[in-house]
Every structure is written in C-alpha cells, then in structure tokens.
Design an enzyme around this catalytic site. Sequence first.
Site, PDB file in Angstrom:
ATOM      1  N   GLU A 118       4.009   2.279  -5.752  1.00 39.41           N
ATOM      2  CA  GLU A 118       3.518   2.329  -7.131  1.00 39.41           C
ATOM      3  C   GLU A 118       4.489   3.019  -8.085  1.00 39.41           C
ATOM      4  O   GLU A 118       4.613   2.604  -9.243  1.00 39.41           O
ATOM      5  CB  GLU A 118       2.146   3.023  -7.197  1.00 39.41           C
ATOM      6  CG  GLU A 118       0.993   2.176  -6.687  1.00 39.41           C
ATOM      7  CD  GLU A 118       0.867   2.177  -5.164  1.00 39.41           C
ATOM      8  OE1 GLU A 118       1.589   2.961  -4.499  1.00 39.41           O
ATOM      9  OE2 GLU A 118       0.054   1.413  -4.633  1.00 39.41           O
ATOM     10  N   HIS A 137     -12.088   5.600  -3.725  1.00 42.05           N
ATOM     11  CA  HIS A 137     -11.913   4.299  -4.380  1.00 42.05           C
ATOM     12  C   HIS A 137     -13.054   3.982  -5.343  1.00 42.05           C
ATOM     13  O   HIS A 137     -13.342   2.821  -5.598  1.00 42.05           O
ATOM     14  CB  HIS A 137     -11.820   3.177  -3.340  1.00 42.05           C
ATOM     15  CG  HIS A 137     -10.694   3.317  -2.373  1.00 42.05           C
ATOM     16  ND1 HIS A 137     -10.755   4.160  -1.291  1.00 42.05           N
ATOM     17  CD2 HIS A 137      -9.474   2.736  -2.318  1.00 42.05           C
ATOM     18  CE1 HIS A 137      -9.631   4.080  -0.605  1.00 42.05           C
ATOM     19  NE2 HIS A 137      -8.831   3.225  -1.208  1.00 42.05           N
TER      20      HIS A 137
END
Lengths: 326, 343
Positions: free
Chosen positions: A56, A125
């Site tokens: 990322e 999440h």
Amino acid sequence: MPREMMFAEAIAVAITEEMQRDANVVFYGQNMAMTDRDPFVRKFGKDRVRITPISETAELGIAVGAAMMGLRPIVELYMSEFMLVAFDEVINEAPRLRYMSGGQVKVPTVFKAGFGFAAGWAGQHSNCIYGPLMGIPGLKVAVPSSAADALGLMKSAIRDDNPVVYLHHYMLMLDKCPVPDGDYLVPFGVADIKRAGTDVTIVATAWMVKKSLAAAETLAKEGISAEVIDPRTLSPLDTKTIIESVKKTGRLVLVDQAPKHASAAIVIAGEVAEQGFKYLKAPVKMVTALDTSVPYSEPMESFVLPSEEKIISAVKSVVGARVAAD
Amino acid sequence: MPNSSQLSRDRLIWMYTQMCRIREFEERVKRTFVEHPGVIRGHAHLADGAEASIVGCLATRQENDLVMPSYRCHGYPLVLGTPARALMAEIYQRKDGVCKGFGGSMHLADPTRHFPTASGIIGQGIAHAAGAAYAAQVKKTGQVIYSFFGDGSSKQGAFYETLNMAAVWKLPVVFVLENNEYQAYTHVSLEDANAKAGDPLSQKAKAFSIPGVTVDGTDPLKVYDAVGTAVDRARAGEGPSLIESKFYRMSPHGNAITVPPVPTQFQEHESIEVYGNKAEFEAAKKNDPIGKFRAHLIGNGTFADADAKKIEESVRAEMEDVVKFALASPLPSPADALNYVWA
C-alpha cells in the site's frame, strides 16, 4: 430515462466513463486486472490498468508521484483499513505537497476503499476511518450512500485536482436506485436532503443514511416528521445546509457508525454548537458506535453499532416533550 | 551514453563549479545559524561531502529528466539551475523563497526545473519517484527519474515495496542510495544487515532481481559512469537499477534539535560528538571530494590552480550575494498561510 443501477456497478460505470473521457486517468490495485479478460484491461490496456503487489505504501506513493506528473490515478484499496499501513501517504504526503511547495504542484488522485463491514468481520475490518481524515487540510473525503451519489461523487473525485479519499460502505454495495442519465456529477461540499421533515434533523453518512431513512419512515407513522440529511462529502463539509435545517426543526440527531470521538458526528455537533446554538430547542443527540472495537459475534456487534431502534429512541428523546404536548 | 573519459573540458569545469557551489551554499547555511540566529527555523540538513555524488549523477541527465530527492535537498536544485537566491530565501523563511516560505529547508521544490518536490519523511519520496516514472512510462515521455535517498531510507518499507513494484513494472527510474555512513545519528553498521556483515548495501538489489552497483561517491567521474549505465538501461525500457554511492557526510545530521532560546547551530559530527572517533572524521576530511577532483583536474591539465581559484572566488561572491539577498527579502504576510491548501 434514469438507469436503475447497483451501487457497485455505479462506481465501475463512473470509473469507466472518466477513463474514456480522460486518457490521464489510470486505475490500479491488488487482485484486479489479473488477466486480459478483465473488462478494464480490455477497454483501456495494461498501461492504464494494473495489478499491484500487496504494497500500500508504494501503491499510494506511486499515485502521489504520478499525480504530480499529470496522471489522475485511482488506487483500488478494497478495504479502508489497508490504507492504515500507508497512512503517511494519505495524511502526510498527498495533502501536504501542494502546500509545502507554495502551490507549485497538485496531486489529483483518488484513494478508493470499502469500509464499515457489519457482517462479522470483527475488529480490524469493520472500521470507519473518516474521522481523522476529514480534519486534514488539503484532503477531500467522499462517502456516498446511494448508487446515484456513488457514481456522481466518483466522477467528481476523479476530476478534482486534490487528493480524495473515496469510501464506499460494504453494506450498500448491492443496493439499487435510479441514476440520472448523461454525464452525472455530484458536486463536493453539497449535502443532500434525503427526506424532508419539520420536527427533527437527522444527519447521517453512508449505511447510517439507510438506517436513518428507515427510522424516519417508522417515526412518520407515529406523527414525527424527521428530515434526513446526508453530507455526502465530509471534507468539504456542507454545514450550511445542516444549520438551515436545524433552524427549521430546532432538534438535531447525529447518526454515525464510528465511535463518538472518531466520528464525523462530533465535528458536526461542534459546528452546530458554535454556529446554530440559538436554534436548538433540545440538546444535540449523537447515535454512534459504542467505545469498543467491533466484536465478531452477531449479538455483540449489533449491541455496539447504531441501529434503527437506537435512532428512533434518540429522536423521541429530543422531540418527546413536544410530541407529548401535541 | 559516452563514458566519463569523453566529457569535454567545459563539462568537467562545469562539474567542478557545481561542486564548489553546493559546498559554499551549505557552508553559508551552516554559518547562518551562528551569524544570524533565528533566521533559519526548524531543521536543515546539509549536502557537504555529497557534492561529487550529486554532480556526477546529474551530469548524466537529459533535459527533461526528473530529480526526486529526500529532505537533504539543497544540492540538486543548485545544479538544476534554480537560482541560489530563491533557495536561500526559502531556507530563510522569506517571500522570495522558491516555495514562498511554505516549505523550508526540508521541502524545497522547483517543478519548472524538473525537481517536483522533496518529502521530509524518510523513504516516502522513493515511492513518489516511482510514481513519476510510471507517469513517464504511460505518457511515453522518454524521461528517466532520479530517486535520491539515504542509507537510512533503505530500511523503510517504502524502499522495499517501491523497488519491487518498479522492477515488476520496469519503470524508468534510477535509485541512488547515498550511503553517507550515518542514519541520522546512528552508524550504518549498527542498523543495516548488509553493513553489519561487511557487505555492500547495493546487494539489496538482488532481492528485486535488478542491477545493484556500489560506487565511490567521492569521485564524480566514477559516479557518472555507474549512473550513466543505469540511466541508459532505464531509458531503454529495461527497468530500474540501484546505485549505492558511498561518501561521507561532512556535517552532522542536521542543526541541533532544541527549543528556543537554546542555540540551534550545528555541532560536531556524530563520529566525534557521539562515538568519539576523531580519526574517522579526519580521514574523511582528507578524502574530501572537492579537493580530490580539483587535484585530478589540475593533474590532467583541464585547468590550472589559478583557474580553480577563480572559480572558487566567483562561487564565494555568488553565495555572499545570495545571503544578502535572502536576508533582505521580506517575510510572507501572515494571512498568506491560507493559500495553496486546495488546488
């Protein structure tokens, strides 16, 4: 004729239309564009549509560098929490470089990610990370709650000359609604009154808009008229529309899936306290997640997150006196 | 590209001149902390010792190639043609600064002269450089991007993630790892697995299956040849290379980190201040890249001692003017702070 469109499809349509319109728009991320059969690869080729490793920091940093040199990269991050391992790029690079250079560069890029799962994905999440993002000067934050907004906000995000974090809620991805025809753009910084009402203003984002609209429907049957406002972008934030509504209703309930101190609700509460205190007939009420991580097991998850019932109860607590008097 | 033995006399003299300009500029920055306390705020990092490496690298550039350094970024724009006055004015927090006083020493930028920005956060600029290279690849501009970072940066995740992606995507970028032996205040042998094992840092390239070369960064001609090969490879579409350029940072990491009113000038180099190793620092001074290149150019008849002196005098005069200009430049208006938040 407006098109009926699913939320997820609307995002893909927006990206496709913008990639057709502007050759500088590129789109990449993990686990996408893996074969030549990928629809984006077929349309736009492997230069503009790419698969990345699970990296990322490099994905977002490359977007920042490419944006400075004239591309308009959209980075597919899938889950907003994956942005956290590269938060320097989100918070301390993309929005800072224009300012620090004295306006010499611009960084037009879109960091796209799903967020806010409430289907048992537990603590890592299921989060709403827009709270810290909406306080970063130079960074815009879009949070659509319908397919039409998803399409129009994505198109505006891609055309914006600033870095934009575009967050789409998982629980809305299969929802359908009509989307206006043509080149449909939703401007940033313009809240949408999703339902007009006179007794109370409810401000909500993303999935919470859906829950607030359901609550408003139930409340209407009990004679309480709730106005539901979706800011649609948290930065820039359309406080004017919210204050105008509070001026009319005198009551404000803020619904937000984040824990209170990391929510957009608390920022809006502050703005209304500062700019609209004289219009309030009751204290502002916030319906947010409880101060825990999101638990895995369903009864605990439901207990922690805002629900239609919690919204109804909060609304009744601020309009209760008047309803009783009526 | 031609090798360094084919560089013209003019080009060699240009290289020497640029090295002198970087050194003198950095000397004036350093002196400012003593002569004009408070004029420079925050943290400044100097490139003295890096002159041969910087100039050797940039001598390989073609007109539109981009330079993306770390926060130790004064040297590159001097070579790219940014007026030294605008650089010093920026470091002095002035309106005439190259970033109008918004960036300062760590965040210089001059995109019109192919220096888009510098990041003040270790290693992050490496990813930005790869992004610029991705733009060059998609737009088919033929540009090569020079990414400069220190040995400390090569322990950042951004370094590993970016070099891997740049290799997979065959991006036109040259990664120049400037090994100046110290990661801030920590000697490289204490924090780098390769260095601890006595291996060159360029072997990190093996992890990405790209060329990795270590070069004597105190010799601009050796740097020119090593980087030239990497630039040719990048421009031919064959992907990135990693060059470890080894030299010694002559000043400490930065000016002392203090809060006002404690003076914030540069202290002794870490080798002495932290490690008590004066011999190491004295040896580095004897190996000064500017003195070595000067002797080399006199030795091979490129110029005479008197020519070198003339260059050095003109550089001193330039930087004297630069300091005067920067001191006289007005400060920005307070409300200018509201500019450039949004594009």
